[in-house]
Design an enzyme around this catalytic site. Structure first.
Site, short mmCIF file in Angstrom:
data_model
loop_
_atom_site.label_atom_id
_atom_site.label_comp_id
_atom_site.label_asym_id
_atom_site.label_seq_id
_atom_site.Cartn_x
_atom_site.Cartn_y
_atom_site.Cartn_z
N SER A 143 45.79 38.17 39.67
CA SER A 143 46.46 37.12 38.90
C SER A 143 46.54 37.53 37.44
O SER A 143 45.68 38.27 36.94
CB SER A 143 45.68 35.81 39.02
N TYR A 157 37.97 31.30 37.88
CA TYR A 157 38.98 31.95 38.72
C TYR A 157 39.42 33.28 38.11
O TYR A 157 39.55 34.29 38.80
CB TYR A 157 40.16 31.00 38.87
#
Length: 329
Positions: A143, A157
């Site tokens: 990501s 995250y």
């Protein structure tokens, strides 16, 4: 013989789009899902309609025993895997660091990091030429959050995806002599249901407004990049990260919600003094703000910000909102 792909977290979003595309391009597909059996069954039907053999296997990618069972089920139903797409992952709720719950942190790393490593282990046992395999390709989903840090929303995250990138680089080098290529995709914000699940439903529109290409990604955008990394066309690519984000890979600042009244302030990024010295030498002068810096790590700051087309306010791209399915479905 058709190549065989395992796609984790494939009942929805990026994983489902990837499974469908792989089936259309000649792969047989093993579809992993966590809980939505009906959605996984629909993906299987779509893959079969494209001419592929396909099977759905339930499993929690945060549990090593479920991961081992997934690979064994693929062995029995389709044969030895030749491509692994590590797509399953969770994002957790948006929160600041001090509000992060231990259970959320532990679960995020168990699925996003431990699960990826365990899946690579199982794939390598089957693909490695050292073990009698014929080689293969592994694609891990990372990501933009790994690069941008996702402050005030998803630092936990982002940290897990930073680990995925390190795993991808290291495994890509370690397994290359055994015929296995390992790469990762840095995914930008993608049009999936994970935003609503994470309590952040407005995020897609907010990020689209500051994306150079004027939109967020669709799951199919990520699937096409995944297919290329699995294909012979990327045969000399391993241990590499590619970004699929529509150009949204620069920090764009926003304050913590409610912390600064009025207009949003810009992000201050430190620049190394060495860079300033180069610029000064070219101009024959010392740039303002650099004269008091005493080390290569010190530096003046500059602002990076971009106005939102919808509100005129400043927005941040934290890159943490894509859906991977799997443990979140």
């Amino acid at each position: 013989m058709r190549p065989i792909a395992i796609v984790t977290g494939a009942s929805h979003g990026i994983g489902a789009a990837t499974a469908r595309l792989f089936a259309a391009e000649g792969y047989d597909v093993c579809i992993n899902y966590l809980s939505d059996a009906a959605a996984a069954s629909r993906v299987v039907d779509d893959c079969k309609a494209a001419g592929a053999r396909a099977v759905a296997v339930q499993g929690d990618m945060g549990k090593i025993e479920d991961i081992q069972a997934l690979f064994s089920a693929c062995d029995d139903a389709l044969g030895r895997v030749t491509c692994l797409v590590n797509n399953a992952g969770i994002i957790g709720s948006a929160c600041r660091i001090e509000d992060l719950q231990p259970a959320t942190l532990e679960r995020t790393f168990r699925v996003n990091v431990f699960g990826v490593m365990y899946c690579i282990q199982e794939a390598a046992k089957r693909m490695s030429t050292r073990r009698g395999g014929k080689g293969g390709a592994i694609v891990n989903m990372s990501s933009l959050a790994a690069y941008l840090g996702s402050p005030n929303e998803y630092v936990h995250y982002a940290a897990s995806k930073g680990a995925v990138e390190s795993i991808s680089i290291g495994a890509g080098k370690e397994l290359a002599p055994e015929g296995i290529r390992v790469n990762a995709i840095r995914v930008g914000t993608t049009n999936t249901r994970i935003h609503t699940q994470g309590g952040n439903p407005e995020r897609p529109a907010r990020i689209a407004a500051v994306t150079p290409m004027g939109r967020i990604a669709e799951p199919e955008d990520i699937a096409r990049a995944t297919l290329w990394l699995a294909s012979p066309g990327s045969g000399f690519v391993t241990g590499t990260l590619i970004t699929v984000s529509g150009g949204s890979d620069a920090p764009i600042a926003s304050p913590r919600p409610g912390s600064w009244p009025g207009s949003w302030r810009s992000l201050q990024i430190p620049l190394g003094i060495a860079r300033y010295r180069i610029g000064a030498a070219r101009r024959g002068a010392t740039p303002t703000g650099a004269s008091n810096c005493n080390s290569a790590s010190a530096g003046r700051a500059f602002s990076l910000h971009r106005p939102s087309a919808s509100s005129g306010q400043y927005e941040r791209e934290s890159g943490a909102a894509q859906e991977y399915g799997g443990a979140s479905t």
